[in-house]
Design an enzyme around this catalytic site. Sequence first.
Site: not given
Ligand code: 0D3
Ligand code: ZN
Ligand code: ZN
Ligand code: CA
Length: 478
Positions: A94, A169, A197, A200, A217-218, A221, A227, A235, A332, A427
């Site tokens: 991340c 595509d 996909d 999944e 998220h999508e 976009h 992002h 995002m 912690a 705290d």
């Molecule tokens: C993706 O597949 C994004 C979709 C996404 C990202 C953040 C939150 C929801 C959806 C493509 S636009 N990212 C990959 C991902 O997170 C890198 N894959 C899952 C994983 O953790 N391996």
């Molecule tokens: Zn596609």
């Molecule tokens: Zn994305």
């Molecule tokens: Ca996949």
Amino acid sequence: MRRPWLCVFVQFGVFLRSLAFPTSRPSDDQLELAERYLEKFYNFRPNAGRPRRMAGVSSEGFTAKLKEMQHFFGLAESGKLDQLTLAAMRRERCGLSDTEQFGETVRWTSYTLTYRISNYSTKMRPSQTRRLCRAAWRLWAQVTPLKFKRRTRREADIEISFYNKDHEDGAPFDGKGGILAHAFLPGPGIGGDVHFDDEEDWTNNSTGYEFFAVAVHEFGHALGLEHSSDPGAVMFPAYNFVPHADIELSFQDVKDVQKLYGENSIKPDKPPPKTPDKCDPGLSFDAVMRLQQEVVFFKDRFMWRTHPKFKEVGITLITSLWSHVPMYLDAAYENVASRTVVFFKGSMYWKVKALEVMDNYPRSISDFGFSIRIKSIDAALHFHETQHTDFFAGDECWRYDEEQKRMIDGYPKMISDEWPGVPFPIDASVAYEGHVHFFVGNLQLEYDLNLRQITNKTSANTWFKCGIGTNMINYGTI
Ligand code: 0D3
Ligand code: ZN
Ligand code: ZN
Ligand code: CA
């Protein structure tokens, strides 16, 4: 043809296969992941001139940096790219910068948009898919003047489909894991379309990905959003949602979408959650701990890690490192001798080793020998030289012997007797290089163990090296 939003920086599919069938030699993709990771977080510079994929394979720099990273994560310092090391890097993905930068802003000109679900997933009931899509569009509609209508027959602005592998595509899906979905920026034809996909595990259990979260998220976009580098934003480029947590747009998401479409005339009853700003002069902490060479600061869902070798203090989600540790922590500490990290929240505590919550946790804090009236603690302060941990709760301090695994006789004591001058409740607290640091609101109090008094007062975020003028606060009496 327009390019979809792809997240191309890591080949997770290859990575996942290698987990199932471990090989002695890391693959090119694993090496590339490791190199990028070490470049980003450990200032690793691959040998110039050699092809990227090959760089660092036998260079000493790579092994040394890898050992440094393994040391930090409490892994065996083998200098080899073993499965645990790769898993730790993968969690941190991340933090990797998103390589796709389009820069152009495109948006729909109409404020009523139509969508059509052109086929359904084999993993979810159609009614459930429809319900989750409607709920995902609603999040965006609540903060903009946009309206979304589902169509069943005629063509729509936004086509939603589920595909496997190549679907013509130019951006084939990669099987389970890796890329979860992609979307096209607003525009005619394929513009605005969203592809999921279908390989999944689109379920709501802990092994799969939540369709709802990915749809939100999508759809972002599909509305023209890029992002975000804010780890608290929907995002953000990598999926980092906690199972069963409420998914909501963050302050940043709302700001970004409103820049394109404006606000909704109906104002929300509560503002969207803001990711804390490390330079906010009012910043306070939930917990602070020493973790090997670093000091880690916790706030809400986030943490900052200050490493002597990192130039900048970066923010990440707590769950990006420890996936089953709760947010909004109370305290912690790292038990250096047993290489475990202990997290406290309410009446429970979580013990973590090599990034994983250990079996049979969380457990009740009564294990430590607190009296029943202690419902939660404010802070923990570990001294690895003496193997003692001080727990702060209200005006009391409890001293725990980590070797004997019991509270030391005579405790609790009043904070005012044991730690004169320290206000309560506190705290957070941490011992670092011979001093104890207490955090109270936006203040940090430095306590001298020999003089038994507070010797310095600064702002709580002093460690974050914020520019002068950005953290001017009133250090008045507390
Ligand atoms: C993706 O597949 C994004 C979709 C996404 C990202 C953040 C939150 C929801 C959806 C493509 S636009 N990212 C990959 C991902 O997170 C890198 N894959 C899952 C994983 O953790 N391996
Ligand atoms: Zn596609
Ligand atoms: Zn994305
Ligand atoms: Ca996949």
